[in-house]
Design a protein around this motif. Structure first.
Motif, PDB file in Angstrom:
ATOM      1  N   MET A   1       0.849  -1.190   0.000  1.00 30.58           N
ATOM      2  CA  MET A   1       0.000   0.000   0.000  1.00 30.58           C
ATOM      3  C   MET A   1       0.881   1.235   0.000  1.00 30.58           C
ATOM      4  SD  MET A   1      -2.765   1.273   2.820  1.00 30.58           S
ATOM      5  CE  MET A   1      -3.458   2.931   2.701  1.00 30.58           C
ATOM      6  N   ILE A   2       0.511   2.241  -0.824  1.00 29.37           N
ATOM      7  CA  ILE A   2       1.225   3.516  -0.867  1.00 29.37           C
ATOM      8  C   ILE A   2       0.567   4.459   0.139  1.00 29.37           C
ATOM      9  CG2 ILE A   2       1.920   5.453  -2.311  1.00 29.37           C
ATOM     10  CD1 ILE A   2       1.686   3.601  -4.727  1.00 29.37           C
ATOM     11  N   ARG A   3       1.358   4.960   1.081  1.00 29.35           N
ATOM     12  CA  ARG A   3       0.812   5.855   2.102  1.00 29.35           C
ATOM     13  C   ARG A   3       1.067   7.324   1.787  1.00 29.35           C
ATOM     14  NH1 ARG A   3      -1.319   3.549   6.339  1.00 29.35           N
ATOM     15  NH2 ARG A   3      -0.863   1.363   6.839  1.00 29.35           N
ATOM     16  N   ALA A   4       2.168   7.631   1.113  1.00 26.64           N
ATOM     17  CA  ALA A   4       2.458   9.037   0.802  1.00 26.64           C
ATOM     18  C   ALA A   4       3.474   9.114  -0.324  1.00 26.64           C
ATOM     19  CB  ALA A   4       2.972   9.768   2.039  1.00 26.64           C
ATOM     20  N   VAL A   5       3.420  10.246  -1.050  1.00 25.62           N
ATOM     21  CA  VAL A   5       4.392  10.560  -2.095  1.00 25.62           C
ATOM     22  C   VAL A   5       5.012  11.896  -1.740  1.00 25.62           C
ATOM     23  CG1 VAL A   5       4.788  10.892  -4.560  1.00 25.62           C
ATOM     24  CG2 VAL A   5       2.988   9.330  -3.795  1.00 25.62           C
ATOM     25  N   ARG A   6       6.331  11.925  -1.593  1.00 24.13           N
ATOM     26  CA  ARG A   6       7.011  13.142  -1.147  1.00 24.13           C
ATOM     27  C   ARG A   6       8.162  13.468  -2.093  1.00 24.13           C
ATOM     28  NH1 ARG A   6       9.789  12.075   3.215  1.00 24.13           N
ATOM     29  NH2 ARG A   6       9.433   9.807   3.401  1.00 24.13           N
ATOM     30  N   ALA A   7       8.718  14.676  -1.923  1.00 28.22           N
ATOM     31  CA  ALA A   7       9.866  15.113  -2.712  1.00 28.22           C
ATOM     32  C   ALA A   7      10.767  15.956  -1.821  1.00 28.22           C
ATOM     33  CB  ALA A   7       9.428  15.902  -3.943  1.00 28.22           C
ATOM     34  N   LEU A  46       2.080  12.503 -10.980  1.00 24.54           N
ATOM     35  CA  LEU A  46       2.032  11.704  -9.759  1.00 24.54           C
ATOM     36  C   LEU A  46       2.187  10.214 -10.080  1.00 24.54           C
ATOM     37  CD1 LEU A  46       1.545  11.537  -6.702  1.00 24.54           C
ATOM     38  CD2 LEU A  46      -0.914  11.429  -7.196  1.00 24.54           C
ATOM     39  N   LEU A  47       1.533   9.770 -11.131  1.00 26.35           N
ATOM     40  CA  LEU A  47       1.638   8.364 -11.528  1.00 26.35           C
ATOM     41  C   LEU A  47       3.052   8.040 -12.018  1.00 26.35           C
ATOM     42  CD1 LEU A  47      -0.094   5.852 -11.671  1.00 26.35           C
ATOM     43  CD2 LEU A  47      -0.688   6.443 -14.023  1.00 26.35           C
ATOM     44  N   GLU A  48       3.670   8.989 -12.737  1.00 16.52           N
ATOM     45  CA  GLU A  48       5.046   8.776 -13.191  1.00 16.52           C
ATOM     46  C   GLU A  48       5.999   8.653 -12.002  1.00 16.52           C
ATOM     47  OE1 GLU A  48       6.496  11.535 -16.027  1.00 16.52           O
ATOM     48  OE2 GLU A  48       4.773  11.363 -17.373  1.00 16.52           O
ATOM     49  N   ILE A  49       5.775   9.461 -10.975  1.00 13.30           N
ATOM     50  CA  ILE A  49       6.632   9.406  -9.784  1.00 13.30           C
ATOM     51  C   ILE A  49       6.501   8.049  -9.103  1.00 13.30           C
ATOM     52  CG2 ILE A  49       7.000  10.385  -7.492  1.00 13.30           C
ATOM     53  CD1 ILE A  49       6.097  13.090  -8.665  1.00 13.30           C
ATOM     54  N   ILE A  50       5.281   7.534  -9.001  1.00 11.45           N
ATOM     55  CA  ILE A  50       5.072   6.230  -8.369  1.00 11.45           C
ATOM     56  C   ILE A  50       5.794   5.137  -9.157  1.00 11.45           C
ATOM     57  CG2 ILE A  50       3.318   4.495  -7.834  1.00 11.45           C
ATOM     58  CD1 ILE A  50       1.406   6.785  -7.196  1.00 11.45           C
ATOM     59  N   GLY A  55      10.922   1.445  -9.496  1.00 13.82           N
ATOM     60  CA  GLY A  55      11.871   0.831 -10.422  1.00 13.82           C
ATOM     61  C   GLY A  55      11.630   1.112 -11.887  1.00 13.82           C
ATOM     62  N   GLY A  56      10.633   1.945 -12.230  1.00 10.23           N
ATOM     63  CA  GLY A  56      10.372   2.243 -13.631  1.00 10.23           C
ATOM     64  C   GLY A  56      11.316   3.298 -14.192  1.00 10.23           C
ATOM     65  N   ARG A  57      11.248   3.494 -15.498  1.00 13.19           N
ATOM     66  CA  ARG A  57      12.071   4.513 -16.146  1.00 13.19           C
ATOM     67  C   ARG A  57      11.448   5.895 -15.957  1.00 13.19           C
ATOM     68  NH1 ARG A  57      13.348   1.573 -22.001  1.00 13.19           N
ATOM     69  NH2 ARG A  57      14.409  -0.272 -21.146  1.00 13.19           N
ATOM     70  N   LYS A  58      12.243   6.909 -16.274  1.00 11.66           N
ATOM     71  CA  LYS A  58      11.730   8.275 -16.191  1.00 11.66           C
ATOM     72  C   LYS A  58      10.638   8.480 -17.233  1.00 11.66           C
ATOM     73  CE  LYS A  58      16.190  10.272 -14.827  1.00 11.66           C
ATOM     74  NZ  LYS A  58      17.232  11.260 -15.210  1.00 11.66           N
ATOM     75  N   GLY A  59       9.507   9.048 -16.787  1.00 16.98           N
ATOM     76  CA  GLY A  59       8.463   9.416 -17.730  1.00 16.98           C
ATOM     77  C   GLY A  59       8.798  10.731 -18.430  1.00 16.98           C
ATOM     78  N   THR A  60       7.921  11.136 -19.327  1.00 18.04           N
ATOM     79  CA  THR A  60       8.169  12.366 -20.089  1.00 18.04           C
ATOM     80  C   THR A  60       8.308  13.573 -19.185  1.00 18.04           C
ATOM     81  OG1 THR A  60       6.898  11.437 -21.930  1.00 18.04           O
ATOM     82  CG2 THR A  60       7.297  13.811 -21.956  1.00 18.04           C
ATOM     83  N   SER A  61       7.449  13.681 -18.194  1.00 17.98           N
ATOM     84  CA  SER A  61       7.488  14.840 -17.298  1.00 17.98           C
ATOM     85  C   SER A  61       8.743  14.851 -16.440  1.00 17.98           C
ATOM     86  CB  SER A  61       6.236  14.850 -16.409  1.00 17.98           C
ATOM     87  OG  SER A  61       5.063  14.910 -17.186  1.00 17.98           O
ATOM     88  N   ASP A  71      14.621  14.577  -5.761  1.00 10.89           N
ATOM     89  CA  ASP A  71      14.507  13.213  -5.260  1.00 10.89           C
ATOM     90  C   ASP A  71      13.064  12.981  -4.844  1.00 10.89           C
ATOM     91  OD1 ASP A  71      17.217  13.222  -5.595  1.00 10.89           O
ATOM     92  OD2 ASP A  71      17.688  13.339  -3.454  1.00 10.89           O
ATOM     93  N   PHE A  72      12.522  11.821  -5.185  1.00 12.74           N
ATOM     94  CA  PHE A  72      11.140  11.504  -4.827  1.00 12.74           C
ATOM     95  C   PHE A  72      11.133  10.309  -3.867  1.00 12.74           C
ATOM     96  CE2 PHE A  72      10.681  13.657  -8.916  1.00 12.74           C
ATOM     97  CZ  PHE A  72       9.719  14.612  -8.601  1.00 12.74           C
TER      98      PHE A  72
END
Length: 382
Positions: A1-7, A46-50, A55-61, A71-72
């Motif tokens: 479960m994802i609880r938070a997304v920070r930078a 937000l979805l690209e950051i997740i 482990g995914g590649r960098k998205g366009t944004s 750093d995210f």
């Protein structure tokens, strides 16, 4: 479960999720008009950051230059453990973990600094695959097998086209990948789908070779039929010769011990040989000393002879002087005799030691020859 997304930048607003169903919306206010859009407010980012933190590649944004120092961080609950993962856009090859990192296997290469663990991004995705989907955590897997990064996009889809089909998260995904991942997620025989994909790859390879053959390219690379037949005969002969050598090959279970003994015998032979060289030089020096000093001759000069010399010169010597000359002559004779006896005994000792060492060298050389013969006719068990 994802609880938070920070930078690590204050311009980013921390996004917090709660248990249950969460919806991310772009608000419209009373001042919004028909020209105002919900696009560009950060939903896709937000979805690209997740994806990036998992482990995914960098998205366009995320490829924008303004974000290169960002750093995210994702705060997660994995297998009942609270853990945070941070990934830098500047150094995406590693992720930093904090919190309860007990789920990280001990054999994973890591760097620990101030209570934070850093591991490679590919190791992170293998761990996610094991926790989320029960995939093998080892990296030694066959091609066309399910992986975390091929399965997770089915649950985190981006763009309208990603929702056009339940069995495809991207319009350009390969048929084989779709079949393998869907069969795995539905707990079906995904290994049959993998075998189909392997056959597709072989078929594509054969088609490519056929096209190259028709164009005359394959012949320049692989050779003509006659050349290939000659190469086949040569390879078969080589295989037969190797097989025959293997059948005749004898293994000695104590090969390494015998090899060590042969090396020890060689060392002892070299030590004895070196000692003989040193002793031989000393022996030649002693023999040369006896020859040069004339130790074999007898003294001819006596007190009376010296007296006659002085009488002829007209000089009369007292008896006391003659007595002292005789004492000196006797002392010198005793000294020379002692030195000759010492050198003779040393010469005999050196010759005896050299002979004994030569005998020992011959015996050691025989023992070494036996062991070398075993090593020559046998192979190591390893």
């Amino acid at each position: 479960m994802i609880r938070a997304v920070r930078a690590n930048n204050d311009l980013f607003r921390t996004v917090t999720f709660r248990s249950g169903f969460n919806v991310v919306l772009a608000d419209r206010t009373d001042k919004s008009t028909v020209k105002d859009s919900r696009n560009g407010v950060g939903k896709s980012l937000l979805l690209e950051i997740i994806h990036f933190c998992l482990g995914g590649r960098k998205g366009t944004s995320l490829k924008k230059p303004d974000l290169k120092t960002w750093d995210f961080t994702l705060d997660l609950e994995l297998a009942g453990r609270q853990i945070s993962v941070t990934r830098s856009l500047a150094h995406p090859g590693r992720v930093t973990l904090s919190g309860d990192t007990s789920l990280i296997p001990t054999d994973v290469e890591r760097t620990i600094t101030t209570g934070r663990m850093s591991i490679r991004d590919d190791a992170w995705t293998r761990i996610l695959g094991y926790v989320a989907f029960g995939l093998p955590i080892t990296d030694e897997r066959e091609p066309f097998t399910p992986r975390f990064r091929s399965l997770f996009p089915f649950f985190a889809r981006s763009g309208r086209e990603a929702f056009a089909s339940a069995f495809r998260h991207h319009p350009q995904s390969k048929v084989g990948e779709q079949q393998i991942c869907n069969a795995f997620l539905l707990d079906l025989g995904w290994r049959y789908a993998r075998q189909w994909q392997v056959l597709r790859e072989k078929e594509n390879l054969l088609k490519a070779y056929q096209s190259a053959s028709e164009a005359g390219v394959a012949r320049s690379v692989a050779g003509s039929l006659g050349e290939l037949e000659a190469e086949r005969v040569r390879v078969e002969q080589s295989v037969s010769a190797t097989d025959e050598n293997l059948h005749r090959f004898r293994i000695h279970p104590e090969y390494e011990r015998i090899e060590a003994e042969a090396s020890e015998l060689t060392r002892r032979i070299h030590d004895f040989a070196n000692e003989n060289v040193v002793a031989g030089r000393l022996l030649r020096q002693y023999e040369r000393s006896i020859a040069e000093e004339g130790l074999e001759t007898q003294d001819t000069l006596t007190g009376e002879t010296l007296d006659r010399v002085y009488q002829e010169a007209g000089v009369a010597l007292p008896g006391l002087v003659k007595k002292r000359i005789d004492d000196v002559r006797e002392f010198h004779h005793a000294l020379v005799t002692g030195r000759r006896s010492f050198l003779s005994s040393e010469i005999e000792r050196l010759k005896r030691d050299i002979g004994e060492r030569k005998t020992e060298i011959a015996e050691l050389d025989g023992q070494r020859a036996q062991r070398l013969e075993v090593l020559k006719t046998h192979g190591a068990l390893a």
